[in-house]
Design an enzyme around this catalytic site. Structure first.
Site, PDB file in Angstrom:
ATOM      1  CG  HIS A  11     -14.290   0.552  -1.884  1.00  0.00           C
ATOM      2  ND1 HIS A  11     -14.278   0.109  -3.188  1.00  0.00           N
ATOM      3  CD2 HIS A  11     -15.439   0.076  -1.335  1.00  0.00           C
ATOM      4  CE1 HIS A  11     -15.384  -0.607  -3.410  1.00  0.00           C
ATOM      5  NE2 HIS A  11     -16.101  -0.630  -2.303  1.00  0.00           N
ATOM      6  CE1 TYR A  13      -4.343  -1.140  -0.298  1.00  0.00           C
ATOM      7  CE2 TYR A  13      -3.365  -3.005   0.850  1.00  0.00           C
ATOM      8  CZ  TYR A  13      -4.396  -2.458   0.096  1.00  0.00           C
ATOM      9  OH  TYR A  13      -5.472  -3.237  -0.278  1.00  0.00           O
TER      10      TYR A  13
END
Ligand code: BJW
Ligand code: ZN
Length: 255
Positions: free
Chosen positions: A123, A71
């Site tokens: 999200h 990420y």
């Protein structure tokens, strides 16, 4: 009805007359900024990386450094990217129409950086990391993370409050969507008179139910995507083309 690039007069009338426009966006909107989509063959993230190893809570618990590093690599790409003509055109709609809201599945901030003011993130966000134990928010240090490729491990920081591992602020498979964001998105879908889906495969639920909810409540659904999707059936118009070309054309046609 499927068309390419020209805006039919009826679509234009419907769009120009919209009192409440809801733009529903997906990864395809950021593709022309150089941010990879998920499901496109060859270029999509899931063609190179296994979502079960990276985008679930179990994956984070099993190998936090792999997931955090992945990420951070993606956050670095977003920090280097710029909004593209699709983001700018979507933001520009607000100057032409009385009420424009963006409901996005994207975890980047390119809508906001293009000037969109009302953006609902279904999200989560790459910038909204939090403690996986006590949920305390975590502020990333300034600058671009030094992760050069996906798959590079980086241990997550420890929470300042409880010492627990900090997790990315995104919604993984099997996790609930943020309650307030989801409630607002459903309300916007139900109240919209025009619902514009841009650059989403329409495969991930519950987000993918929004166009159907909007259509059932009477909205005219318009879809912008170079490819066919499961949303084609509920769209009154399917505009086949890249968002970076179609969205500025729609904005220009509004005058
Ligand atoms: C262009 C373009 C250009 C290219 N211009 N266009 C009902 C049925 C079946 C399954 C489920 C169901 N309900 C729930 C589920 C399970 C699951 C799910 O939906 N699975 C399906 C995939 C089968 N959903 C969930 O788990 C959700 N949670 C949930 O339901 O909670 C309740 C629950 C709790 C406990 C147990 C069970 C249920 C959460 C979903 C979270 C999704 N997370 C991700 C990752 C976010 C973090 C990260 O970034 O890593 O979100 S997955 C990924 O997909 C990401 C995206 O937001 C999401 C949608 O993808 P998107 O944006 O549509 O991208 P693509 O790549 O799919 O499509 C790109 C499109 O752009 C393509 O169409 C291209 O053609 C187009 N394009 N270039 C315009 N230039
Ligand atoms: Zn904590």
């Amino acid at each position: 009805m499927s068309i390419a690039f020209t805006t039919p007069a009826e679509l234009l009338d419907v769009l120009a007359g919209a009192r409440r426009l809801c733009v529903f966006s997906g990864a395809g909107v950021s593709a022309e900024s150089g941010i990879a989509t998920f499901r496109q063959p060859d270029t999509g993230l899931w063609s190179r990386f296994d979502p079960l190893m990276l985008a679930t809570l179990e994956a984070f618990q099993r190998d936090p450094a792999l997931v955090w590093g992945w990420y951070e690599w993606r956050r670095a790409a977003v920090l280097r990217a710029q909004p593209n003509p699709a983001h700018h055109a979507i933001a520009g709609l607000a100057a032409r129409l009385p009420q424009v809201c963006v409901v996005t599945q994207n975890v980047d901030d390119l809508h906001e950086r293009a000037g969109a003011r009302d953006v609902v993130h279904l999200h989560g966000s790459l910038e909204a990391a939090r403690c996986s134990r006590c949920a305390a928010p975590y502020a990333h240090p300034a600058g671009i993370p030094a992760v050069t490729q996906g798959g590079e491990r980086m241990p997550p920081p420890a929470c300042a409050a409880c010492g627990g591992p900090v997790r990315p602020g995104v919604v993984w498979f099997g996790e609930s969507l943020p309650m307030q964001a989801w409630a607002r998105a459903e309300a916007l879908a139900r109240e919209a008179d025009v619902f514009l889906c841009v650059g989403t495969s329409g495969l991930v639920y519950p987000a993918a139910s929004l166009p159907q909810q909007a259509a059932r409540a009477g909205a005219a659904v318009i879809q912008v995507n170079p490819d066919a999707t499961p949303l084609d059936g509920c769209a009154r118009w399917n505009l086949r083309g890249p968002a970076g070309a179609v969205m500025p054309a729609l904005l220009a046609a509004l005058g």
